[in-house]
Design an enzyme around this catalytic site. Structure first.
Site, PDB file in Angstrom:
ATOM      1  N   LEU A  20       0.816  -1.218   0.000  1.00  0.00           N
ATOM      2  CA  LEU A  20       0.000   0.000   0.000  1.00  0.00           C
ATOM      3  C   LEU A  20       0.847   1.265   0.000  1.00  0.00           C
ATOM      4  O   LEU A  20       0.586   2.202  -0.754  1.00  0.00           O
ATOM      5  CB  LEU A  20      -0.921  -0.013   1.229  1.00  0.00           C
ATOM      6  CG  LEU A  20      -2.108  -0.982   1.143  1.00  0.00           C
ATOM      7  CD1 LEU A  20      -2.678  -1.295   2.524  1.00  0.00           C
ATOM      8  CD2 LEU A  20      -3.202  -0.414   0.237  1.00  0.00           C
ATOM      9  N   ASP A  39      11.351   3.190   4.265  1.00  0.00           N
ATOM     10  CA  ASP A  39      11.159   1.743   4.465  1.00  0.00           C
ATOM     11  C   ASP A  39      12.407   1.136   5.071  1.00  0.00           C
ATOM     12  O   ASP A  39      13.530   1.455   4.694  1.00  0.00           O
ATOM     13  CB  ASP A  39      10.821   1.011   3.167  1.00  0.00           C
ATOM     14  CG  ASP A  39       9.976  -0.232   3.442  1.00  0.00           C
ATOM     15  OD1 ASP A  39       8.770  -0.206   3.123  1.00  0.00           O
ATOM     16  OD2 ASP A  39      10.510  -1.206   4.015  1.00  0.00           O
ATOM     17  N   SER A  75      13.851   2.909  10.901  1.00  0.00           N
ATOM     18  CA  SER A  75      12.613   2.336  11.423  1.00  0.00           C
ATOM     19  C   SER A  75      11.724   3.479  11.906  1.00  0.00           C
ATOM     20  O   SER A  75      12.215   4.478  12.443  1.00  0.00           O
ATOM     21  CB  SER A  75      12.918   1.405  12.592  1.00  0.00           C
ATOM     22  OG  SER A  75      11.714   1.053  13.223  1.00  0.00           O
ATOM     23  N   VAL A  76      10.416   3.293  11.750  1.00  0.00           N
ATOM     24  CA  VAL A  76       9.469   4.343  12.159  1.00  0.00           C
ATOM     25  C   VAL A  76       9.560   4.676  13.652  1.00  0.00           C
ATOM     26  O   VAL A  76       9.087   5.722  14.078  1.00  0.00           O
ATOM     27  CB  VAL A  76       8.009   3.973  11.817  1.00  0.00           C
ATOM     28  CG1 VAL A  76       7.713   4.253  10.370  1.00  0.00           C
ATOM     29  CG2 VAL A  76       7.684   2.537  12.189  1.00  0.00           C
ATOM     30  N   TYR A 164      -1.982  -7.175  17.221  1.00  0.00           N
ATOM     31  CA  TYR A 164      -2.199  -6.297  16.065  1.00  0.00           C
ATOM     32  C   TYR A 164      -3.516  -5.515  16.207  1.00  0.00           C
ATOM     33  O   TYR A 164      -3.574  -4.305  15.963  1.00  0.00           O
ATOM     34  CB  TYR A 164      -2.207  -7.186  14.820  1.00  0.00           C
ATOM     35  CG  TYR A 164      -2.388  -6.511  13.493  1.00  0.00           C
ATOM     36  CD1 TYR A 164      -1.325  -5.843  12.883  1.00  0.00           C
ATOM     37  CD2 TYR A 164      -3.604  -6.570  12.820  1.00  0.00           C
ATOM     38  CE1 TYR A 164      -1.487  -5.254  11.638  1.00  0.00           C
ATOM     39  CE2 TYR A 164      -3.775  -5.988  11.571  1.00  0.00           C
ATOM     40  CZ  TYR A 164      -2.716  -5.331  10.984  1.00  0.00           C
ATOM     41  OH  TYR A 164      -2.875  -4.758   9.751  1.00  0.00           O
ATOM     42  N   ALA A 167      -3.160  -2.660  18.720  1.00  0.00           N
ATOM     43  CA  ALA A 167      -2.416  -1.517  18.178  1.00  0.00           C
ATOM     44  C   ALA A 167      -3.253  -0.763  17.153  1.00  0.00           C
ATOM     45  O   ALA A 167      -3.281   0.475  17.142  1.00  0.00           O
ATOM     46  CB  ALA A 167      -1.116  -2.006  17.536  1.00  0.00           C
ATOM     47  N   LYS A 168      -3.958  -1.506  16.308  1.00  0.00           N
ATOM     48  CA  LYS A 168      -4.696  -0.860  15.224  1.00  0.00           C
ATOM     49  C   LYS A 168      -5.868  -0.032  15.749  1.00  0.00           C
ATOM     50  O   LYS A 168      -6.161   1.041  15.234  1.00  0.00           O
ATOM     51  CB  LYS A 168      -5.170  -1.905  14.209  1.00  0.00           C
ATOM     52  CG  LYS A 168      -4.047  -2.458  13.324  1.00  0.00           C
ATOM     53  CD  LYS A 168      -3.261  -1.352  12.657  1.00  0.00           C
ATOM     54  CE  LYS A 168      -2.524  -1.774  11.418  1.00  0.00           C
ATOM     55  NZ  LYS A 168      -1.668  -0.679  10.902  1.00  0.00           N
ATOM     56  N   GLY A 197      -4.513  -6.632  -1.494  1.00  0.00           N
ATOM     57  CA  GLY A 197      -3.670  -7.794  -1.743  1.00  0.00           C
ATOM     58  C   GLY A 197      -2.213  -7.358  -1.772  1.00  0.00           C
ATOM     59  O   GLY A 197      -1.773  -6.687  -2.700  1.00  0.00           O
ATOM     60  N   ARG A 199       1.975  -8.398   0.117  1.00  0.00           N
ATOM     61  CA  ARG A 199       2.708  -9.545   0.671  1.00  0.00           C
ATOM     62  C   ARG A 199       2.185  -9.881   2.066  1.00  0.00           C
ATOM     63  O   ARG A 199       2.271 -11.004   2.526  1.00  0.00           O
ATOM     64  CB  ARG A 199       4.205  -9.248   0.702  1.00  0.00           C
ATOM     65  CG  ARG A 199       4.557  -8.100   1.631  1.00  0.00           C
ATOM     66  CD  ARG A 199       6.031  -7.810   1.679  1.00  0.00           C
ATOM     67  NE  ARG A 199       6.324  -7.040   2.886  1.00  0.00           N
ATOM     68  CZ  ARG A 199       7.522  -6.878   3.401  1.00  0.00           C
ATOM     69  NH1 ARG A 199       8.574  -7.421   2.815  1.00  0.00           N
ATOM     70  NH2 ARG A 199       7.697  -6.183   4.497  1.00  0.00           N
TER      71      ARG A 199
HETATM   72  P1  NAI Z   1       3.507  -4.685   3.332  1.00  0.00           P
HETATM   73  O1  NAI Z   1       4.186  -5.718   4.165  1.00  0.00           O
HETATM   74  O2  NAI Z   1       3.352  -4.965   1.876  1.00  0.00           O
HETATM   75  O3  NAI Z   1       4.230  -3.293   3.505  1.00  0.00           O
HETATM   76  C1  NAI Z   1       4.588  -2.799   4.758  1.00  0.00           C
HETATM   77  C2  NAI Z   1       5.925  -2.115   4.625  1.00  0.00           C
HETATM   78  O4  NAI Z   1       6.284  -1.575   5.906  1.00  0.00           O
HETATM   79  C3  NAI Z   1       7.057  -3.026   4.215  1.00  0.00           C
HETATM   80  O5  NAI Z   1       7.708  -2.534   3.071  1.00  0.00           O
HETATM   81  C4  NAI Z   1       7.986  -3.050   5.416  1.00  0.00           C
HETATM   82  O6  NAI Z   1       9.365  -3.158   5.066  1.00  0.00           O
HETATM   83  C5  NAI Z   1       7.689  -1.717   6.053  1.00  0.00           C
HETATM   84  N1  NAI Z   1       8.049  -1.680   7.464  1.00  0.00           N
HETATM   85  C6  NAI Z   1       7.843  -2.644   8.394  1.00  0.00           C
HETATM   86  N2  NAI Z   1       8.331  -2.262   9.579  1.00  0.00           N
HETATM   87  C7  NAI Z   1       8.867  -1.018   9.403  1.00  0.00           C
HETATM   88  C8  NAI Z   1       9.504  -0.101  10.263  1.00  0.00           C
HETATM   89  N3  NAI Z   1       9.719  -0.392  11.556  1.00  0.00           N
HETATM   90  N4  NAI Z   1       9.927   1.086   9.767  1.00  0.00           N
HETATM   91  C9  NAI Z   1       9.726   1.379   8.443  1.00  0.00           C
HETATM   92  N5  NAI Z   1       9.126   0.528   7.583  1.00  0.00           N
HETATM   93  C10 NAI Z   1       8.690  -0.659   8.052  1.00  0.00           C
HETATM   94  O7  NAI Z   1       2.071  -4.441   4.011  1.00  0.00           O
HETATM   95  P2  NAI Z   1       0.761  -3.700   3.471  1.00  0.00           P
HETATM   96  O8  NAI Z   1      -0.295  -4.723   3.279  1.00  0.00           O
HETATM   97  O9  NAI Z   1       1.078  -2.780   2.374  1.00  0.00           O
HETATM   98  O10 NAI Z   1       0.327  -2.891   4.787  1.00  0.00           O
HETATM   99  C11 NAI Z   1       0.454  -1.486   4.916  1.00  0.00           C
HETATM  100  C12 NAI Z   1      -0.291  -1.056   6.153  1.00  0.00           C
HETATM  101  O11 NAI Z   1      -1.673  -1.354   6.016  1.00  0.00           O
HETATM  102  C13 NAI Z   1       0.150  -1.750   7.435  1.00  0.00           C
HETATM  103  O12 NAI Z   1       0.102  -0.841   8.507  1.00  0.00           O
HETATM  104  C14 NAI Z   1      -0.893  -2.832   7.618  1.00  0.00           C
HETATM  105  O13 NAI Z   1      -0.983  -3.244   8.960  1.00  0.00           O
HETATM  106  C15 NAI Z   1      -2.125  -2.120   7.125  1.00  0.00           C
HETATM  107  N6  NAI Z   1      -3.215  -2.987   6.721  1.00  0.00           N
HETATM  108  C16 NAI Z   1      -3.113  -3.743   5.585  1.00  0.00           C
HETATM  109  C17 NAI Z   1      -4.163  -4.547   5.209  1.00  0.00           C
HETATM  110  C18 NAI Z   1      -4.144  -5.306   3.942  1.00  0.00           C
HETATM  111  O14 NAI Z   1      -5.174  -5.890   3.591  1.00  0.00           O
HETATM  112  N7  NAI Z   1      -3.025  -5.362   3.216  1.00  0.00           N
HETATM  113  C19 NAI Z   1      -5.358  -4.679   6.049  1.00  0.00           C
HETATM  114  C20 NAI Z   1      -5.401  -3.797   7.180  1.00  0.00           C
HETATM  115  C21 NAI Z   1      -4.347  -2.995   7.489  1.00  0.00           C
END
Ligand code: NAI
Length: 355
Positions: A20, A39, A75-76, A164, A167-168, A197, A199
């Site tokens: 996303l 990232d 890291s964030v 999770y 936190a959310k 969709g 990883r």
């Molecule tokens: P993703 O795994 O594809 O991307 C997350 C990115 O965050 C990764 O590139 C990772 O390297 C980075 N990351 C992880 N820890 C980090 C840190 N400490 N500092 C900086 N970067 C860090 O996951 P996705 O699906 O794109 O998720 C994005 C957000 O949306 C997340 O907060 C997730 O919890 C939330 N979310 C996603 C859903 C989904 O259906 N994909 C559903 C509900 C929430």
């Protein structure tokens, strides 16, 4: 309608190397924003990483399309470093998308401290840290757009995701508080519960569902929330596959028991009514409303009691005079206005026996 653009605006998107966040960064970059692509380059569970940071690839893609972007690999949890990257490269911060996230799914029975702590660190501390580091910049310039990332797991709870989900939903409380604190300075903060969709969801979704839930079908909404013209502040939305809906709280009409006669049995006797949303339910938007409901109900009870029992026996205690003064003060004018502001209930127990 004219194109919603971000020329001259500086955006930080955390976790923008994949999924996303990548989609948000590309869209904002294509519409004129100067983007900090943050990232850490870790796996879904926050471990390892393959050495190459995906943030670089996203920066390349934005630049190739004619946009401006820099990478940040912190890291964030170290938000001040990410904000420093924005300030050093572009002079300010206007937009923050707190998106970085990891999963540590495990049933509560098997959860270890590390599973709990890492989730709190990345999602809650991360969003706090990045936003805190940019907050005073935004306050001073009287401009800010913040988007936090919640989840339906937090709204509804989810088996195997107690860490999770906690936190959310916490991010939703964070969002609502910042919306209130930032309002006067034109800082707007909203929260999304996306579905896409990526990883993160690839292991639990079939391929055709992944295809239907592209991150690109969420990104335009994040751009809308990041734009100067966004009308809302403090709102929560579900968004995915092009569907967008707002979520809100609902309170049943409830039951006002006689507090002096409140027993577990009295509660049980009207329990169905406590949870009945069919009539008189409301959608509260502030904690003051709860206090108002209570005060109104108590006022009604008092009026009813006054009608039913015209003469109240004196307790004979010396303190009675003071309490009757307090009572008449709080019943009118300044005293009455004070009640919802204080929004608390004080109990005094004064008996002859205790002196
Ligand atoms: P993703 O795994 O594809 O991307 C997350 C990115 O965050 C990764 O590139 C990772 O390297 C980075 N990351 C992880 N820890 C980090 C840190 N400490 N500092 C900086 N970067 C860090 O996951 P996705 O699906 O794109 O998720 C994005 C957000 O949306 C997340 O907060 C997730 O919890 C939330 N979310 C996603 C859903 C989904 O259906 N994909 C559903 C509900 C929430």
């Amino acid at each position: 309608m004219s194109e919603l653009r971000f020329d001259g605006k500086v955006a930080i998107v955390t976790g923008a190397g994949n999924g996303l966040g990548k989609s948000y960064a590309l869209l904002l970059g294509s519409r004129g924003a100067k983007v900090v692509v943050n990232d850490l380059g870790k796996s879904v569970t926050g471990d390892g990483g393959d050495g190459k940071n995906p943030a670089d690839l996203v920066v390349d893609e934005i630049k190739k399309a004619g946009g401006e972007a820099v990478a940040n690999y912190d890291s964030v949890e170290f938000g001040e470093k990410i904000v420093k990257t924005a300030v050093d490269a572009f002079g300010t911060v206007d937009i923050i998308v707190n998106n970085a996230g990891i999963l540590r799914d495990v049933s509560f029975q098997k959860m270890k401290d590390i599973d709990w702590d890492l989730i709190m660190l990345v999602h809650l501390k991360g969003a706090y840290s990045v936003t805190r580091a940019a907050w005073n910049i935004m306050r001073e310039k009287k401009y800010g757009r913040i988007i936090n990332t919640g989840s339906s797991s937090g709204i509804f709870g989810s088996f195997g995701q107690s860490n999770y989900a906690t936190a959310k939903l916490g991010l939703w409380g964070f969002t609502q508080s910042l919306a209130k604190e930032g309002e006067k300075r034109n800082i707007r903060c909203n929260c999304i519960a996306p579905i896409a969709g990526t990883r993160m969801t690839a292991t639990v979704m079939p391929a055709e569902v992944i295809e239907a839930l592209k991150p690109d079908y969420v990104a335009p909404f994040v751009a809308f929330l990041a734009h100067e013209s966004v009308p809302d502040n403090g709102a929560l939305y579900e968004v995915g596959a092009g569907y967008i809906a707002r979520q809100r709280w609902q309170r049943s009409a409830g039951v006002q028991y006689n507090p002096a006669a409140l027993t577990p049995e009295a509660i049980a006797a009207q329990w169905d009514k406590v949870g009945d949303f069919s009539t008189g339910a409301t959608n509260p938007e502030s904690n003051q409303e709860f206090m108002e409901v209570i005060m109104n109900n108590l006022e009604k009870q008092k009026e009813a009691a006054a009608k039913a029992a015209p003469v109240v026996a004196s307790s004979g205690l010396k303190s009675e005079g003071i309490f009757s003064m307090m009572k008449s003060y709080l019943a009118q004018g300044h005293g009455k206005a004070l009640v919802p502001k204080v929004a608390a209930v004080f109990g005094f127990e004064i008996t002859k026996a205790k002196g």
